[in-house]
Design a protein around this motif. Structure first.
Motif, PDB file in Angstrom:
ATOM      1  N   UNK A 105      60.630  33.149  43.372  1.00 56.14           N
ATOM      2  CA  UNK A 105      60.048  34.019  42.342  1.00 56.14           C
ATOM      3  C   UNK A 105      60.220  33.394  40.957  1.00 56.14           C
ATOM      4  N   UNK A 106      61.402  32.833  40.712  1.00 53.78           N
ATOM      5  CA  UNK A 106      61.656  32.190  39.407  1.00 53.78           C
ATOM      6  C   UNK A 106      60.743  30.985  39.214  1.00 53.78           C
ATOM      7  N   UNK A 111      55.681  29.514  36.025  1.00 52.47           N
ATOM      8  CA  UNK A 111      54.356  28.937  35.798  1.00 52.47           C
ATOM      9  C   UNK A 111      53.490  29.824  34.904  1.00 52.47           C
ATOM     10  N   UNK A 112      53.842  31.117  34.833  1.00 48.68           N
ATOM     11  CA  UNK A 112      53.081  32.034  33.978  1.00 48.68           C
ATOM     12  C   UNK A 112      53.170  31.649  32.517  1.00 48.68           C
ATOM     13  N   UNK A 119      48.541  31.253  38.644  1.00 52.56           N
ATOM     14  CA  UNK A 119      49.128  30.802  39.905  1.00 52.56           C
ATOM     15  C   UNK A 119      49.817  31.955  40.620  1.00 52.56           C
ATOM     16  N   UNK A 120      50.522  32.787  39.871  1.00 54.42           N
ATOM     17  CA  UNK A 120      51.199  33.945  40.461  1.00 54.42           C
ATOM     18  C   UNK A 120      50.187  34.876  41.123  1.00 54.42           C
ATOM     19  N   UNK A 138      39.540  28.314  34.263  1.00 53.01           N
ATOM     20  CA  UNK A 138      39.852  28.586  32.863  1.00 53.01           C
ATOM     21  C   UNK A 138      41.353  28.571  32.556  1.00 53.01           C
ATOM     22  N   UNK A 139      42.190  28.261  33.551  1.00 51.98           N
ATOM     23  CA  UNK A 139      43.639  28.231  33.338  1.00 51.98           C
ATOM     24  C   UNK A 139      44.164  26.808  33.488  1.00 51.98           C
ATOM     25  N   UNK A 140      45.353  26.595  33.003  1.00 53.87           N
ATOM     26  CA  UNK A 140      45.983  25.270  33.090  1.00 53.87           C
ATOM     27  C   UNK A 140      46.751  25.174  34.408  1.00 53.87           C
ATOM     28  N   UNK A 141      46.006  25.225  35.534  1.00 55.26           N
ATOM     29  CA  UNK A 141      46.624  25.296  36.848  1.00 55.26           C
ATOM     30  C   UNK A 141      47.402  24.036  37.191  1.00 55.26           C
ATOM     31  N   UNK A 142      46.898  22.872  36.775  1.00 53.51           N
ATOM     32  CA  UNK A 142      47.577  21.609  37.077  1.00 53.51           C
ATOM     33  C   UNK A 142      48.975  21.547  36.496  1.00 53.51           C
TER      34      UNK A 142
END
Length: 262
Positions: A105-106, A111-112, A119-120, A138-142
């Motif tokens: 969870x941490x 990543x949020x 990602x969450x 549209x998010x910085x997923x990498x």
């Protein structure tokens, strides 16, 4: 704990296959029993989503104990599934599972800070097919994935051998995490080869399966193939433990030796 060469990682994989070949039926039945128990636990109201993950360390000792039985020439029986539920190790193994969930969870929650929670939401199933692509684009997923991996990998090193150390060495939760982390760290190159080997085996076998059996039949055969590879992977982890920490002590013999004569 001596530092091991990188080639040792591949040796563990080969030893895992060798162990499995000695009692494939027994180890497969053990895994099927494990899957049935996980399915039964998952239907418990409220805790059904958490308990299967928390109980992974408890059940994992059944597989390494099964490998020890193979080493000793004993039969692998489904009753080994109860190995991790015995006192005094059960509370510690259960706590290890709780700690694992907290760690995950941490790692995912952190990543949020980078992607705003994309990602969450993806991993927890909050995104449907229509919105998932737009949110990911549209998010910085990498960057969030890299952060999650950076937090998860050290924790995974600490959890790697924690369960068998608790079960066989009777060490505390903290000591098991400490010894596991530094066991992996001292032979990191061997574990990198180990992980790369299993990734390659999984990719190659799945592609060959689809090539030989076709798409439709290949999908149906993926389940038994995945089951076999998972069991062999457990055998490989046992081979790694055996080389790093030594051959585990047979607890039944230990008790009989320590029992005073009447």
């Amino acid at each position: 704990m001596e530092k091991l060469p990188a080639s040792t990682g591949w040796s563990w994989v080969k030893q895992g296959f060798a162990l499995f070949r000695k009692q494939p039926g027994g180890m497969s039945m053990l895994f099927l029993g494990y899957m049935f128990c996980m399915l039964a636990v998952s239907i418990i109201p409220l805790l059904g989503q958490l308990l299967p993950v928390i109980l992974v360390p408890v059940f994992s000792v059944a597989f390494v104990q099964g490998c020890l039985h193979i080493d000793q020439g004993k039969r692998v029986l489904p009753s080994l599934l109860l190995s991790g539920f015995r006192k005094p190790v059960f509370p510690v193994l259960f706590a290890l599972g709780v700690l694992y969930i907290i760690m995950a969870i941490v790692a995912i929650g952190a990543s949020s800070l980078v992607d705003g929670g994309a990602l969450w939401q993806l991993l927890t199933g909050q995104l449907n097919k229509e919105t998932a692509e737009d949110v990911i684009r549209n998010s910085n997923m990498g960057a969030s994935l890299l952060l999650t991996i950076a937090l998860y990998v050290p924790a995974a090193m600490a959890f790697c051998f924690a369960a068998p150390l608790i079960y066989w060495k009777k060490v505390s939760l903290g000591k098991s995490l400490f010894f596991s982390f530094f066991a992996v760290w001292r032979s990191l190159s061997a574990f990198l080869v180990f992980g790369a080997s299993w990734f390659a085996i999984s990719m190659v076998t799945s592609q060959l399966l689809f090539l030989i059996a076709g798409r439709g039949m290949g999908v149906q055969l993926m389940m038994p193939l995945s089951m076999i590879l998972t069991v062999v992977m457990h055998c490989s982890f046992y081979a790694a433990y055996r080389q790093i920490f030594g051959l585990p002590v047979d607890e039944s013999k230990k008790v009989s030796l320590e029992k005073p004569e009447e």
